[in-house]
Design a protein around this motif. Sequence first.
Motif, PDB file in Angstrom:
ATOM      1  N   ASN A  11      -2.894  -1.836  14.816  1.00 44.67           N
ATOM      2  CA  ASN A  11      -2.880  -2.219  12.987  1.00 44.67           C
ATOM      3  C   ASN A  11      -4.398  -0.686  12.916  1.00 44.67           C
ATOM      4  OD1 ASN A  11      -1.753  -4.541  13.037  1.00 44.67           O
ATOM      5  ND2 ASN A  11      -3.383  -5.798  12.922  1.00 44.67           N
ATOM      6  N   ASP A  12      -4.795   0.276  13.238  1.00 47.00           N
ATOM      7  CA  ASP A  12      -5.880   0.642  13.447  1.00 47.00           C
ATOM      8  C   ASP A  12      -4.699   2.263  12.870  1.00 47.00           C
ATOM      9  OD1 ASP A  12      -7.601  -0.634  13.489  1.00 47.00           O
ATOM     10  OD2 ASP A  12      -8.613   0.380  15.214  1.00 47.00           O
ATOM     11  N   SER A  13      -4.062   2.016  14.090  1.00 47.95           N
ATOM     12  CA  SER A  13      -2.556   2.992  12.251  1.00 47.95           C
ATOM     13  C   SER A  13      -2.108   2.474  11.818  1.00 47.95           C
ATOM     14  CB  SER A  13      -1.514   3.156  14.069  1.00 47.95           C
ATOM     15  OG  SER A  13      -0.369   2.130  14.638  1.00 47.95           O
ATOM     16  N   PHE A  14      -1.803   1.502  11.412  1.00 51.90           N
ATOM     17  CA  PHE A  14      -0.960   1.159   9.960  1.00 51.90           C
ATOM     18  C   PHE A  14      -1.590   2.101   8.840  1.00 51.90           C
ATOM     19  CE2 PHE A  14       0.477  -2.664  12.020  1.00 51.90           C
ATOM     20  CZ  PHE A  14       1.237  -1.553  13.238  1.00 51.90           C
ATOM     21  N   GLU A  15      -2.322   2.596   8.477  1.00 54.18           N
ATOM     22  CA  GLU A  15      -2.747   2.866   7.185  1.00 54.18           C
ATOM     23  C   GLU A  15      -2.524   4.966   7.291  1.00 54.18           C
ATOM     24  OE1 GLU A  15      -4.458   4.009   3.803  1.00 54.18           O
ATOM     25  OE2 GLU A  15      -3.123   1.938   4.677  1.00 54.18           O
ATOM     26  N   ARG A  16      -2.803   5.341   8.654  1.00 51.88           N
ATOM     27  CA  ARG A  16      -2.795   6.869   8.307  1.00 51.88           C
ATOM     28  C   ARG A  16      -1.126   6.952   8.409  1.00 51.88           C
ATOM     29  NH1 ARG A  16      -5.040   9.674  13.469  1.00 51.88           N
ATOM     30  NH2 ARG A  16      -4.634  11.519  12.650  1.00 51.88           N
ATOM     31  N   TYR A  17      -0.708   6.192   8.844  1.00 54.01           N
ATOM     32  CA  TYR A  17       0.620   6.486   9.081  1.00 54.01           C
ATOM     33  C   TYR A  17       1.590   6.663   7.839  1.00 54.01           C
ATOM     34  CZ  TYR A  17       5.691   5.808   9.662  1.00 54.01           C
ATOM     35  OH  TYR A  17       6.570   6.046  10.303  1.00 54.01           O
ATOM     36  N   LEU A  18       0.726   5.561   6.780  1.00 52.42           N
ATOM     37  CA  LEU A  18       1.730   4.787   5.924  1.00 52.42           C
ATOM     38  C   LEU A  18       0.997   6.078   4.716  1.00 52.42           C
ATOM     39  CD1 LEU A  18       1.435   1.556   5.481  1.00 52.42           C
ATOM     40  CD2 LEU A  18       3.304   2.081   5.931  1.00 52.42           C
ATOM     41  N   GLN A  19       0.266   6.580   5.012  1.00 52.56           N
ATOM     42  CA  GLN A  19      -0.597   7.368   3.708  1.00 52.56           C
ATOM     43  C   GLN A  19       0.049   8.940   4.298  1.00 52.56           C
ATOM     44  OE1 GLN A  19      -4.717   8.881   4.703  1.00 52.56           O
ATOM     45  NE2 GLN A  19      -5.543   6.857   3.791  1.00 52.56           N
ATOM     46  N   ASP A  20       0.750   9.538   5.365  1.00 53.53           N
ATOM     47  CA  ASP A  20       1.630  10.280   5.900  1.00 53.53           C
ATOM     48  C   ASP A  20       2.338  10.424   5.410  1.00 53.53           C
ATOM     49  OD1 ASP A  20      -0.732  11.003   7.016  1.00 53.53           O
ATOM     50  OD2 ASP A  20       0.176  10.990   8.922  1.00 53.53           O
ATOM     51  N   LYS A  21       3.402   9.457   5.146  1.00 52.98           N
ATOM     52  CA  LYS A  21       4.730   9.272   4.498  1.00 52.98           C
ATOM     53  C   LYS A  21       4.270   8.492   3.358  1.00 52.98           C
ATOM     54  CE  LYS A  21       6.691   9.780   8.482  1.00 52.98           C
ATOM     55  NZ  LYS A  21       7.257  11.084   8.428  1.00 52.98           N
ATOM     56  N   GLY A  22       3.599   8.153   2.162  1.00 52.20           N
ATOM     57  CA  GLY A  22       3.644   7.531   0.665  1.00 52.20           C
ATOM     58  C   GLY A  22       3.752   9.006  -0.131  1.00 52.20           C
ATOM     59  N   LYS A  23       3.730   8.605  -0.910  1.00 52.25           N
ATOM     60  CA  LYS A  23       3.824   9.467  -2.086  1.00 52.25           C
ATOM     61  C   LYS A  23       2.834   9.874  -3.095  1.00 52.25           C
ATOM     62  CE  LYS A  23       8.985   9.819  -2.448  1.00 52.25           C
ATOM     63  NZ  LYS A  23       8.852  10.964  -1.303  1.00 52.25           N
ATOM     64  N   GLY A  24       2.087  10.787  -4.189  1.00 52.78           N
ATOM     65  CA  GLY A  24       1.594  10.737  -5.219  1.00 52.78           C
ATOM     66  C   GLY A  24      -0.246  11.132  -4.034  1.00 52.78           C
ATOM     67  N   ARG A  25      -0.948  11.089  -5.324  1.00 56.43           N
ATOM     68  CA  ARG A  25      -2.753  11.519  -4.593  1.00 56.43           C
ATOM     69  C   ARG A  25      -2.634  10.524  -3.435  1.00 56.43           C
ATOM     70  NH1 ARG A  25      -7.027  12.901  -9.564  1.00 56.43           N
ATOM     71  NH2 ARG A  25      -5.020  14.676  -9.150  1.00 56.43           N
ATOM     72  N   GLY A  26      -3.664  11.032  -2.500  1.00 58.33           N
ATOM     73  CA  GLY A  26      -3.944   9.469  -1.547  1.00 58.33           C
ATOM     74  C   GLY A  26      -2.891   9.214  -0.428  1.00 58.33           C
ATOM     75  N   GLY A  27      -1.265   9.290  -0.757  1.00 56.39           N
ATOM     76  CA  GLY A  27       0.155   9.117  -0.473  1.00 56.39           C
ATOM     77  C   GLY A  27       0.195   7.790  -0.166  1.00 56.39           C
ATOM     78  N   ALA A  37       5.379  -0.359   5.602  1.00 53.51           N
ATOM     79  CA  ALA A  37       4.437  -1.121   5.935  1.00 53.51           C
ATOM     80  C   ALA A  37       4.927  -2.743   5.946  1.00 53.51           C
ATOM     81  CB  ALA A  37       3.560  -1.463   4.409  1.00 53.51           C
ATOM     82  N   ARG A  38       6.103  -3.606   4.906  1.00 54.58           N
ATOM     83  CA  ARG A  38       6.289  -4.067   5.135  1.00 54.58           C
ATOM     84  C   ARG A  38       6.734  -4.684   7.115  1.00 54.58           C
ATOM     85  NH1 ARG A  38      10.881  -4.582   2.102  1.00 54.58           N
ATOM     86  NH2 ARG A  38      12.024  -3.735   4.292  1.00 54.58           N
ATOM     87  N   GLU A  39       8.010  -3.548   7.337  1.00 56.37           N
ATOM     88  CA  GLU A  39       8.100  -4.193   9.112  1.00 56.37           C
ATOM     89  C   GLU A  39       6.909  -3.793   9.534  1.00 56.37           C
ATOM     90  OE1 GLU A  39      10.967  -5.052   9.560  1.00 56.37           O
ATOM     91  OE2 GLU A  39      10.898  -4.761   7.356  1.00 56.37           O
TER      92      GLU A  39
END
Length: 425
Positions: A11-27, A37-39
């Motif tokens: 779980n500790d890696s999820f937020e960093r990964y999602l930020q890298d894949k996300g869009k907008g300020r802060g990902g 995130a759901r999967e």
Amino acid sequence: MPDRALSTPLNDSFERYLQDKGKGRGGDGGNYRRNAARELERFAEWAAGDRGADDWTGIVPDDWTGIVPDDVDREPTFDDLDERVFREYARHLGGDRGLKQNTVQTYYRYISAWCGWCVNEGYLEAHYAQRASAMAPLPEDDGRKPGDQQAWTSEQRHALTRYVDERARDTVEAYTTLPEDTDSLDKQRARYGALKAARDRALVFVLAYTVFVLAYTAVRVGELLRDPNDPRRRGVRWEDLSLDDGSMDVYRKKQQWDAASLPDPVISPLRSYRQLMDPSTERWPVFPTFDQRTLAELVQDEFSDRGERPEAIAERRDEYARDLLLALDEDIRPPSITTDGARSILQRLSEAAEIDIAHPKHDYLAPHGGRRGMGEVLVRAFGYTVAARYLDNSEEMVRERYSHIEAGELGDVATEALEEIDSLT
């Protein structure tokens, strides 16, 4: 591999990964991030063995305890992962849950992409999810090629067209109801916003309906917009459209000009948009670029060619809130947007409309998806031969691309498809 990385909870890696894949300020935005995130959450629950009732069937598994050894009381960590874990998860996804084959493939791709990221970030020493033994339980591709093709659903199409229609109506009304004493630059800003919203609405409606209605010729996005590598494809101009007749001339893939029909839902947005734009000549592109850098260079170069001095050009530009408005007044015709530009517009609009899109390659409604969706309707309703005619493709190609539609399925859904088509005309 550092022990610290191996002992890190998944779980500790999820937020960093999602930020890298996300869009907008802060990902923290984008459809892909939301779906991933759901999967990842489902994978973490499965790995911990505390999944509870299954998301799809409501059944509580009674023989699964997770990937952590029974005699250990902790969260799953990267040290617990290997190819056998991903093989078991692939088997879990492909179990008796009623999921379609391509859906199972899509869900697994989200986890596989995270696994690859973990390798790059030093959490894992190998991309276990991509090993043949891990992927062996996944169902074979059913021919839909979810990673390559996207088809807009009726719900997605209606959601997008409804959003751009409401947005255009609001911005146009805001501009046309401004008080008479409104500052000139404020009026220009309002007009610019209305023009942009009206252009987006017209583009979406053309893509969504011209490629979806049976009684009209299917138009490729490359036939509407500019191709930088082909001077013959300069994008449709107003002179190519006849709104009274409901027709449009386009340069086809078969290297010749041809007439295409415009369905009724497209006419009103185009007419309203043209009235708002009020181009000085019919040679203006229907879908011009709104890129500020391109327009600034275009205006400056044109005035320089007319013999204007730099300071005079600067003063002239200062009179306008946007260079596009100056170009309209001076008949400085900008280029049409390109297919890449259309993708950017649809990406922005898909996110703003908050459309739910679960696709491994596109997290927005891609331009080709409308045409792909029409092909589904045509083949199911009338078969491959008629679909090939309206899609302007060979029957062989249509059969290959839509081979996942079984012959026995065609007649069963014909009535439903026809009713949907009739409701749009």
